[in-house]
Motif scaffolding. Sequence first.
Motif, PDB file in Angstrom:
ATOM      1  N   GLU A 122       1.032  -0.868   0.167  1.00 32.64           N
ATOM      2  CA  GLU A 122       0.264  -0.288  -0.463  1.00 32.64           C
ATOM      3  C   GLU A 122       0.757   1.197  -0.324  1.00 32.64           C
ATOM      4  O   GLU A 122       1.097   2.353  -0.771  1.00 32.64           O
ATOM      5  CB  GLU A 122      -0.758  -0.601   1.272  1.00 32.64           C
ATOM      6  CG  GLU A 122      -2.201  -1.000   1.244  1.00 32.64           C
ATOM      7  CD  GLU A 122      -2.777  -0.597   1.824  1.00 32.64           C
ATOM      8  OE1 GLU A 122      -2.519  -0.692   3.582  1.00 32.64           O
ATOM      9  OE2 GLU A 122      -3.623  -2.438   1.799  1.00 32.64           O
ATOM     10  N   ALA A 123       2.141   1.349   1.233  1.00 36.81           N
ATOM     11  CA  ALA A 123       2.662   2.645   0.863  1.00 36.81           C
ATOM     12  C   ALA A 123       3.533   2.811  -0.768  1.00 36.81           C
ATOM     13  O   ALA A 123       3.851   3.668  -1.006  1.00 36.81           O
ATOM     14  CB  ALA A 123       3.821   2.010   2.115  1.00 36.81           C
ATOM     15  N   LEU A 124       3.746   1.774  -1.439  1.00 36.26           N
ATOM     16  CA  LEU A 124       3.808   1.933  -3.015  1.00 36.26           C
ATOM     17  C   LEU A 124       2.910   2.263  -4.110  1.00 36.26           C
ATOM     18  O   LEU A 124       3.172   2.536  -4.633  1.00 36.26           O
ATOM     19  CB  LEU A 124       4.283   0.038  -3.540  1.00 36.26           C
ATOM     20  CG  LEU A 124       5.840  -0.153  -2.518  1.00 36.26           C
ATOM     21  CD1 LEU A 124       6.893  -1.753  -2.866  1.00 36.26           C
ATOM     22  CD2 LEU A 124       6.682   1.065  -2.370  1.00 36.26           C
ATOM     23  N   GLY A 125       1.557   2.178  -3.092  1.00 40.78           N
ATOM     24  CA  GLY A 125       0.819   2.523  -4.625  1.00 40.78           C
ATOM     25  C   GLY A 125      -0.129   1.672  -4.550  1.00 40.78           C
ATOM     26  O   GLY A 125      -1.707   1.597  -5.618  1.00 40.78           O
ATOM     27  N   TYR A 126       0.108   0.410  -4.201  1.00 35.93           N
ATOM     28  CA  TYR A 126      -1.198  -1.073  -4.557  1.00 35.93           C
ATOM     29  C   TYR A 126      -2.401  -0.883  -4.193  1.00 35.93           C
ATOM     30  O   TYR A 126      -2.718   0.000  -2.146  1.00 35.93           O
ATOM     31  CB  TYR A 126      -0.196  -1.819  -4.750  1.00 35.93           C
ATOM     32  CG  TYR A 126       1.269  -2.188  -5.627  1.00 35.93           C
ATOM     33  CD1 TYR A 126       0.895  -3.272  -6.087  1.00 35.93           C
ATOM     34  CD2 TYR A 126       1.876  -1.629  -5.059  1.00 35.93           C
ATOM     35  CE1 TYR A 126       1.680  -2.998  -7.224  1.00 35.93           C
ATOM     36  CE2 TYR A 126       3.013  -2.496  -6.247  1.00 35.93           C
ATOM     37  CZ  TYR A 126       2.992  -2.881  -7.512  1.00 35.93           C
ATOM     38  OH  TYR A 126       3.834  -3.038  -8.077  1.00 35.93           O
ATOM     39  N   ARG A 127      -2.926  -1.107  -4.529  1.00 36.05           N
ATOM     40  CA  ARG A 127      -4.501  -1.450  -3.246  1.00 36.05           C
ATOM     41  C   ARG A 127      -5.146  -2.657  -3.761  1.00 36.05           C
ATOM     42  O   ARG A 127      -5.247  -3.241  -4.265  1.00 36.05           O
ATOM     43  CB  ARG A 127      -5.280   0.180  -3.892  1.00 36.05           C
ATOM     44  CG  ARG A 127      -5.978  -0.178  -5.482  1.00 36.05           C
ATOM     45  CD  ARG A 127      -6.900   1.092  -5.771  1.00 36.05           C
ATOM     46  NE  ARG A 127      -6.863   0.373  -7.402  1.00 36.05           N
ATOM     47  CZ  ARG A 127      -8.177   0.072  -7.569  1.00 36.05           C
ATOM     48  NH1 ARG A 127      -8.397  -0.750  -7.028  1.00 36.05           N
ATOM     49  NH2 ARG A 127      -8.404  -0.900  -8.603  1.00 36.05           N
ATOM     50  N   THR A 128      -6.338  -2.698  -2.373  1.00 37.61           N
ATOM     51  CA  THR A 128      -6.826  -3.608  -2.466  1.00 37.61           C
ATOM     52  C   THR A 128      -8.333  -3.489  -3.059  1.00 37.61           C
ATOM     53  O   THR A 128      -8.853  -2.467  -3.060  1.00 37.61           O
ATOM     54  CB  THR A 128      -7.285  -3.881  -0.630  1.00 37.61           C
ATOM     55  OG1 THR A 128      -6.488  -4.085  -0.315  1.00 37.61           O
ATOM     56  CG2 THR A 128      -8.225  -5.542  -0.581  1.00 37.61           C
ATOM     57  N   THR A 129      -8.154  -4.518  -3.650  1.00 43.26           N
ATOM     58  CA  THR A 129      -9.791  -4.619  -4.287  1.00 43.26           C
ATOM     59  C   THR A 129     -10.722  -5.349  -3.816  1.00 43.26           C
ATOM     60  O   THR A 129     -10.498  -6.143  -3.430  1.00 43.26           O
ATOM     61  CB  THR A 129      -9.344  -5.002  -6.244  1.00 43.26           C
ATOM     62  OG1 THR A 129      -9.073  -6.691  -6.286  1.00 43.26           O
ATOM     63  CG2 THR A 129      -7.975  -4.330  -6.810  1.00 43.26           C
ATOM     64  N   ASP A 130     -11.928  -5.657  -4.318  1.00 44.65           N
ATOM     65  CA  ASP A 130     -12.999  -6.501  -3.980  1.00 44.65           C
ATOM     66  C   ASP A 130     -12.631  -8.380  -5.239  1.00 44.65           C
ATOM     67  O   ASP A 130     -14.015  -8.374  -5.458  1.00 44.65           O
ATOM     68  CB  ASP A 130     -14.379  -6.052  -4.450  1.00 44.65           C
ATOM     69  CG  ASP A 130     -14.697  -5.573  -5.823  1.00 44.65           C
ATOM     70  OD1 ASP A 130     -13.662  -5.618  -6.547  1.00 44.65           O
ATOM     71  OD2 ASP A 130     -15.942  -4.786  -5.992  1.00 44.65           O
ATOM     72  N   ASN A 131     -11.584  -7.828  -5.952  1.00 40.86           N
ATOM     73  CA  ASN A 131     -11.673  -9.557  -6.741  1.00 40.86           C
ATOM     74  C   ASN A 131     -11.955 -10.665  -5.864  1.00 40.86           C
ATOM     75  O   ASN A 131     -10.468 -10.800  -4.645  1.00 40.86           O
ATOM     76  CB  ASN A 131     -10.604  -9.499  -7.413  1.00 40.86           C
ATOM     77  CG  ASN A 131     -10.744  -8.097  -8.713  1.00 40.86           C
ATOM     78  OD1 ASN A 131     -11.917  -7.691  -8.981  1.00 40.86           O
ATOM     79  ND2 ASN A 131     -10.024  -7.809  -9.369  1.00 40.86           N
TER      80      ASN A 131
END
Length: 147
Positions: A122-131
């Motif tokens: 998340e600190a690198l810009g990734y996000r959790t999705t609802d997949n």
Amino acid sequence: MAELQISDITDEDVTAVITLWQRSGLLRPWNDPEKDIAFARSADGATILVGRYDGAVAATAMVGHDGHRGGVYYVSADPDFRGKGFGRTIMQAAEDWLRDRGVWKLNLIVRGSNQQVRGFYEALGYRTTDNVQLERWLDGRAPVETH
């Protein structure tokens, strides 16, 4: 931030890479690291990136793509060098490797219970999705709980 020298894995790196994966807590009983390394190295759209610090293997990322999306696995940084930015550096190298091949999207799989690693991404810009990820073992093994 210490500088890593990034390159593709060599035959001479295999033992050190597996040792790093063990020390980093990445290995699971149902995954054979030697088989995973050999398979990644034999695929046209995959590699294992190795980051060297003072000549020793200090970070890794298995990276590949299916012609549509990229994936990164076995991301590790030597526990003795935490805080030097090696995880961030090896992930940047993995993203660059994919970008250089025209891949525009990267998907990651992180165990839901691994909050520390989720925070890193998340600190690198990734996000959790609802997949939802579904899996099926094609080699006859019984399903394995991977949470």
